[in-house]
Write an enzyme that holds these catalytic residues in place. Structure first.
Site, PDB file in Angstrom:
ATOM      1  N   ARG A 241       0.886  -1.230   0.030  1.00 12.47           N
ATOM      2  CA  ARG A 241       0.005   0.041  -0.166  1.00 12.47           C
ATOM      3  C   ARG A 241       0.571   1.094  -0.292  1.00 12.47           C
ATOM      4  NH1 ARG A 241      -4.079   3.501  -0.888  1.00 12.47           N
ATOM      5  NH2 ARG A 241      -4.704   4.742   1.255  1.00 12.47           N
ATOM      6  N   CYS A 246      -0.659  11.832   6.275  1.00 16.10           N
ATOM      7  CA  CYS A 246      -2.700  13.054   6.173  1.00 16.10           C
ATOM      8  C   CYS A 246      -2.908  12.662   7.934  1.00 16.10           C
ATOM      9  CB  CYS A 246      -3.520  11.994   5.515  1.00 16.10           C
ATOM     10  SG  CYS A 246      -5.376  13.268   5.815  1.00 16.10           S
ATOM     11  N   CYS A 257     -11.683  13.141   5.172  1.00 16.41           N
ATOM     12  CA  CYS A 257     -11.858  12.102   4.522  1.00 16.41           C
ATOM     13  C   CYS A 257     -12.133  10.837   4.734  1.00 16.41           C
ATOM     14  CB  CYS A 257      -9.447  12.525   3.756  1.00 16.41           C
ATOM     15  SG  CYS A 257      -8.559  12.433   5.419  1.00 16.41           S
ATOM     16  N   GLN A 262      -8.669   4.116   5.923  1.00 12.34           N
ATOM     17  CA  GLN A 262      -7.327   2.839   4.703  1.00 12.34           C
ATOM     18  C   GLN A 262      -6.161   2.864   5.205  1.00 12.34           C
ATOM     19  OE1 GLN A 262      -7.676   5.469   0.925  1.00 12.34           O
ATOM     20  NE2 GLN A 262      -8.768   4.507   0.526  1.00 12.34           N
ATOM     21  N   ASP A 318      -2.819  16.839  -8.401  1.00 11.77           N
ATOM     22  CA  ASP A 318      -1.966  16.242  -7.975  1.00 11.77           C
ATOM     23  C   ASP A 318      -0.829  17.004  -7.806  1.00 11.77           C
ATOM     24  OD1 ASP A 318      -0.980  14.519  -6.551  1.00 11.77           O
ATOM     25  OD2 ASP A 318      -2.793  12.646  -7.408  1.00 11.77           O
ATOM     26  N   ARG A 320       2.134  14.892  -6.074  1.00 12.70           N
ATOM     27  CA  ARG A 320       2.737  13.911  -6.103  1.00 12.70           C
ATOM     28  C   ARG A 320       3.677  13.255  -7.098  1.00 12.70           C
ATOM     29  NH1 ARG A 320      -2.028  10.411  -2.725  1.00 12.70           N
ATOM     30  NH2 ARG A 320      -3.239  11.126  -4.815  1.00 12.70           N
TER      31      ARG A 320
END
Length: 391
Positions: A241, A246, A257, A262, A318, A320
């Site tokens: 993962r 966050c 969120c 998750q 985004d 990232r």
């Protein structure tokens, strides 16, 4: 006279070079060091000079959010018109221009308050009374120098908005000077250089057999953690993962969120499979940093969705870069994975850098009244796979 803070790419004294021709000093490649130091100067509210070569004007700029009024007045005293540089995303969102695809220059009157400049950088739309004081250059402004400045600001987790003047050869030995093309070659978020700093066993509520390994990016601000759960099949297909940090969701349980849910689901699922790795990436707010994520939240409260809010701050949808995840996987000796995600961009990025993604495991996130619009935007606008609401 050349300022003493200049960091040349061409050796002046017989210093060794890299394979690409860059100069090597005691502390490493000079151009890469200049980038590191330029980011530090911007974060401290200082100005730097960016040199663009024959095809572009040189500029002296500081980060709008870090600069202070005395610096602005000193820049004005150098006899050049003061401007604010914005990204095309911010200029469009603020309804300043619709045609340009590059950096936009807003020339401000002498003595303009710092608050006005910061409003140009982060508030949308620009108020009528502020717009009337501006001279807007509708053409792409300062080309590679402005682009390099935005890269440096983003590397420092600052708003991509700069205040400055055209340099025109103005001498000032206090200014660090960097070439725009050196920034493009050495931008830290595109060239992770990771070092394993420490590792320890840390039993987790959902995975008692667990070790944490902390990696530090030698050329950046980031610290990333590999959560090694159970007995990962390093010589086979490893459940993985990629989880972007966050703080609000993972630590504080934010309902805006589904990140915290998750995170815990992924840890428990990997443990149930017998072993795997969760990479906890220092990429808060899709790469814009915590301060800017909170600014984006404030914009969302006024009606913008998560993507438009980031663009109103001058960022892409985004920011990232998954090269750091690839570097971490390589450090761990992992080349074949089953990825827990609903974000196809993660799959494509890993495959593009040689990681074999042999399968995908969806992660289900619960919908509530606070995150419903956020999850819907990611599915409908960011291309996240529609059969599951998570990322």
């Amino acid at each position: 006279m050349r300022p003493h803070c200049w960091y040349p790419s061409t050796p002046m004294d017989g210093s060794p070079r890299t394979a690409a021709g860059g100069t090597i000093g005691v502390n490493g490649e000079m151009a890469a060091l200049a980038l590191d130091r330029a980011v530090g100067e911007l974060r401290r509210g200082r100005a730097i000079r960016i040199v663009g070569g024959e095809a572009a004007s040189d500029i002296i700029v500081a980060a709008v959010e870090a600069a202070q009024t005395p610096l602005l007045r000193r820049l004005e005293a150098m006899g050049r018109e003061l401007f604010v540089l914005l990204t095309a995303e911010r200029a469009h969102a603020a309804e300043l221009t619709a045609a340009v695809s590059g950096p936009v220059a807003l020339y401000v009157p002498p003595g303009a308050p710092l608050e006005v400049l910061r409003a140009l950088a982060s508030v949308s739309p620009v108020r009528t009374e502020e717009r009337q004081t501006l001279r807007i250059d509708g053409r792409p402004a300062f080309g590679p120098c402005a682009t390099a400045g935005f890269q440096l600001a983003k590397a420092g987790r600052l708003l991509p908005a700069l205040v400055g003047i055209e340099s025109a050869g103005l001498p000032d030995a206090s200014l660090l000077t960097i070439r725009a093309d050196d920034v493009g070659r050495n931008a830290r978020y595109a060239r992770p250089s990771l070092k394993r700093m420490s590792q320890s066993r840390v039993p987790l509520a959902d995975a008692l057999e667990c070790e944490l390994a902390l990696f530090r990016d030698e050329h950046g601000l980031g610290e990333h953690v590999a959560v090694i759960i159970g007995q990962p099949p390093f010589d086979g297909v490893v459940p993985v993962r990629l989880h972007s940090a966050c703080l609000t969701g993972d630590l504080l349980g934010s309902l805006r969120c589904d990140c915290g849910e998750q995170l815990r689901t992924a840890v428990a699922r990997i443990a149930a499979l017998g072993g795997g790795v969760l990479l906890y990436l220092d990429q808060e707010g899709r790469g814009i940093g915590l301060a800017n994520k909170l600014r984006a939240y404030a914009l969302q409260d006024s009606g913008f969705d998560t993507i438009d809010a980031d663009r109103h701050l001058g960022f892409h949808a985004d920011e990232r870069n998954y090269e750091v995840a690839v570097a971490l996987l390589h450090e761990l000796g992992i080349s074949r994975i089953e990825l827990m995600t609903n974000n196809p961009q993660k799959i494509d990025a890993l495959k593009a850098h040689g990681i074999e993604v042999v399968g995908r495991v969806p992660l289900v996130g619960k919908t509530n009244s606070y995150n419903e619009r956020y999850l819907k935007t990611k599915r409908e606008r960011a291309g996240h796979l529609a059969e599951e609401p998570g990322v």
